[in-house]
Design a protein around this motif. Structure first.
Motif, PDB file in Angstrom:
ATOM      1  N   CYS A 172       0.856  -1.190   0.000  1.00 40.30           N
ATOM      2  CA  CYS A 172       0.000   0.000   0.000  1.00 40.30           C
ATOM      3  C   CYS A 172       0.896   1.246   0.000  1.00 40.30           C
ATOM      4  CB  CYS A 172      -0.925   0.007   1.207  1.00 40.30           C
ATOM      5  SG  CYS A 172      -1.904   1.526   1.297  1.00 40.30           S
ATOM      6  N   ARG A 208       0.186   4.283   0.532  1.00 45.14           N
ATOM      7  CA  ARG A 208      -0.096   5.191   1.656  1.00 45.14           C
ATOM      8  C   ARG A 208       0.632   4.712   2.914  1.00 45.14           C
ATOM      9  NH1 ARG A 208      -4.617   8.249   3.089  1.00 45.14           N
ATOM     10  NH2 ARG A 208      -4.582   8.967   0.942  1.00 45.14           N
ATOM     11  N   ARG A 209       0.683   3.406   3.086  1.00 44.73           N
ATOM     12  CA  ARG A 209       1.409   2.852   4.243  1.00 44.73           C
ATOM     13  C   ARG A 209       2.900   3.203   4.145  1.00 44.73           C
ATOM     14  NH1 ARG A 209       0.974  -3.232   6.891  1.00 44.73           N
ATOM     15  NH2 ARG A 209       2.901  -3.125   8.066  1.00 44.73           N
ATOM     16  N   PHE A 253       3.291   6.782   5.292  1.00 39.70           N
ATOM     17  CA  PHE A 253       3.266   6.911   6.757  1.00 39.70           C
ATOM     18  C   PHE A 253       4.598   6.461   7.365  1.00 39.70           C
ATOM     19  CE2 PHE A 253      -1.594   6.281   6.674  1.00 39.70           C
ATOM     20  CZ  PHE A 253      -1.828   7.629   6.853  1.00 39.70           C
ATOM     21  N   PRO A 308      -3.574   5.336  -1.825  1.00 38.92           N
ATOM     22  CA  PRO A 308      -3.811   4.131  -1.010  1.00 38.92           C
ATOM     23  C   PRO A 308      -4.473   3.009  -1.795  1.00 38.92           C
ATOM     24  CG  PRO A 308      -5.416   5.840  -0.481  1.00 38.92           C
ATOM     25  CD  PRO A 308      -4.446   6.458  -1.442  1.00 38.92           C
ATOM     26  N   PRO A 316      -6.511   0.270  -0.280  1.00 40.21           N
ATOM     27  CA  PRO A 316      -7.052  -0.457   0.880  1.00 40.21           C
ATOM     28  C   PRO A 316      -7.715  -1.782   0.529  1.00 40.21           C
ATOM     29  CG  PRO A 316      -8.454   1.410   0.293  1.00 40.21           C
ATOM     30  CD  PRO A 316      -7.269   1.471  -0.617  1.00 40.21           C
ATOM     31  N   CYS A 364      -5.579  -3.795   5.502  1.00 42.43           N
ATOM     32  CA  CYS A 364      -5.798  -2.752   6.522  1.00 42.43           C
ATOM     33  C   CYS A 364      -5.905  -3.345   7.928  1.00 42.43           C
ATOM     34  CB  CYS A 364      -7.041  -1.933   6.191  1.00 42.43           C
ATOM     35  SG  CYS A 364      -6.905  -1.093   4.594  1.00 42.43           S
ATOM     36  N   CYS A 372      -2.556  -3.375   9.283  1.00 39.13           N
ATOM     37  CA  CYS A 372      -1.762  -2.156   9.089  1.00 39.13           C
ATOM     38  C   CYS A 372      -1.675  -1.368  10.405  1.00 39.13           C
ATOM     39  CB  CYS A 372      -2.416  -1.295   8.004  1.00 39.13           C
ATOM     40  SG  CYS A 372      -1.547   0.269   7.792  1.00 39.13           S
ATOM     41  N   CYS A 414      -5.579   6.431   9.286  1.00 35.55           N
ATOM     42  CA  CYS A 414      -5.699   6.474   7.816  1.00 35.55           C
ATOM     43  C   CYS A 414      -7.169   6.660   7.408  1.00 35.55           C
ATOM     44  CB  CYS A 414      -5.154   5.161   7.233  1.00 35.55           C
ATOM     45  SG  CYS A 414      -5.347   5.088   5.452  1.00 35.55           S
ATOM     46  N   SER A 436      -8.728   3.690   5.278  1.00 32.16           N
ATOM     47  CA  SER A 436      -8.741   2.327   5.828  1.00 32.16           C
ATOM     48  C   SER A 436     -10.053   1.598   5.523  1.00 32.16           C
ATOM     49  CB  SER A 436      -8.515   2.385   7.343  1.00 32.16           C
ATOM     50  OG  SER A 436      -8.664   1.081   7.880  1.00 32.16           O
TER      51      SER A 436
HETATM   52  S1  SF4 Z   1      -4.985   1.395   6.605  1.00 35.22           S
HETATM   53 FE1  SF4 Z   1      -5.113   0.370   4.625  1.00 35.22          FE
HETATM   54  S2  SF4 Z   1      -5.191   2.010   3.125  1.00 35.22           S
HETATM   55 FE2  SF4 Z   1      -4.478   2.916   5.021  1.00 35.22          FE
HETATM   56  S3  SF4 Z   1      -2.265   2.836   4.909  1.00 35.22           S
HETATM   57 FE3  SF4 Z   1      -2.894   0.993   5.939  1.00 35.22          FE
HETATM   58  S4  SF4 Z   1      -3.073  -0.555   4.344  1.00 35.22           S
HETATM   59 FE4  SF4 Z   1      -3.053   1.458   3.332  1.00 35.22          FE
END
Ligand code: SF4
Length: 267
Positions: free
Chosen positions: A14, A16-17, A20, A246, A248, A253, A256, A262, A265
């Protein structure tokens, strides 16, 4: 800056992960599973280093050292025992990451069973260790652009004139198809040939569980390595462009560590 395999795999899971973890560098708690995996890796690193030490005397036999060597060899042999592996496990166990002391104690006890499984696997055949926890940097040329990938071999063994790379896992075993397509193993194949100057003819993911140990073997041919290079180039380019869109899904998620902050999510 080199990209680690962990960065590539996080991005692949992901973007987006990845943002972060590696761009915003948001601190997070280590999970129980990560803590347990780190304890297993630390233990097997010490075990591998012991193996390397015990193989040294045979290359050092000199008349004036013979007595010392024989005594050392005897001592070292006893060091490579299941009892000593248990000792290494308990002295390497990391308590962080568990919700309670009781949970940590259960994991510590479970680890003894994993060590027993590992010892049984390790004892099945004579092994010559070439490297333990050895870091590498592999330069890859993709469309006239250089990408440097960094990583670490858990364990590399000699097999004839070639090498075999072994990676330890404490997760559930993956299928053979998944292992055959695993990007991490492709990176190992590319890096091992260069790091050791010998062909890498075997790649093994060793799934160490309390009830069984599953050894998934695979290899990589030239076409698979070419595909891996293309895949790395694609991921590296998207990372460089800052594409953190992202992707998801409930399974992703759920595990995660950033799901509570997020907005994309799925859980
Ligand atoms: S919660 Fe899901 S969408 Fe958000 S960063 Fe984690 S894996 Fe990615």
């Amino acid at each position: 800056m080199p990209l680690s395999f962990s960065q590539l795999s996080t991005y692949k899971r992901c973007p987006r992960r990845y943002e972060f973890a590696f761009v915003k560098k948001i601190p997070r708690q280590i999970s129980a599973g990560e803590s347990f995996g780190a304890s297993v890796h630390n233990t097997l690193k010490k075990w591998g280093e012991l193996e390397e030490q015990t193989s040294m005397p045979s290359t050092l036999v000199k008349d004036q050292l013979r007595l010392f060597v024989e005594e050392k060899s005897e001592t070292d042999q006893s060091a490579l025992s299941l009892e000593h592996l248990f000792h290494l496990w308990h002295s390497s166990f990391i308590v962080e990451g568990y919700a309670t002391r009781v949970e940590a104690d259960i994991a510590r006890k479970r680890g003894e069973e994993l060590m027993r499984q590992f010892f049984d696997w390790w004892s099945r055949e004579p092994r010559t260790v070439l490297a333990i926890e050895k870091g590498f940097k592999q330069e890859i040329l993709v469309a006239e652009k250089r990408v440097t990938i960094s990583g670490r071999f858990d364990r590399v063994e000699h097999v004839g004139d070639a090498v075999r790379v072994i990676d330890y896992k404490t997760t559930s075993p993956r299928t053979q198809d998944e292992v055959d397509a695993d990007l991490q193993l492709s990176i190992y194949a590319l890096a091992a040939a260069e790091a050791f100057g010998r062909p890498c003819t075997e790649l093994i993911l060793l799934f160490i569980g309390e009830d069984e140990i599953v050894e998934r073997r695979t290899t990589r041919n030239a076409s698979q390595l070419k595909d891996a290079v293309t895949q790395i180039g694609f991921l590296a380019e998207r990372i460089e462009e800052g594409d953190y869109h992202p992707t998801p899904s409930v399974p992703k998620c759920t595990h995660c560590p950033y799901r509570t902050i997020c907005d994309a999510s799925a859980v």
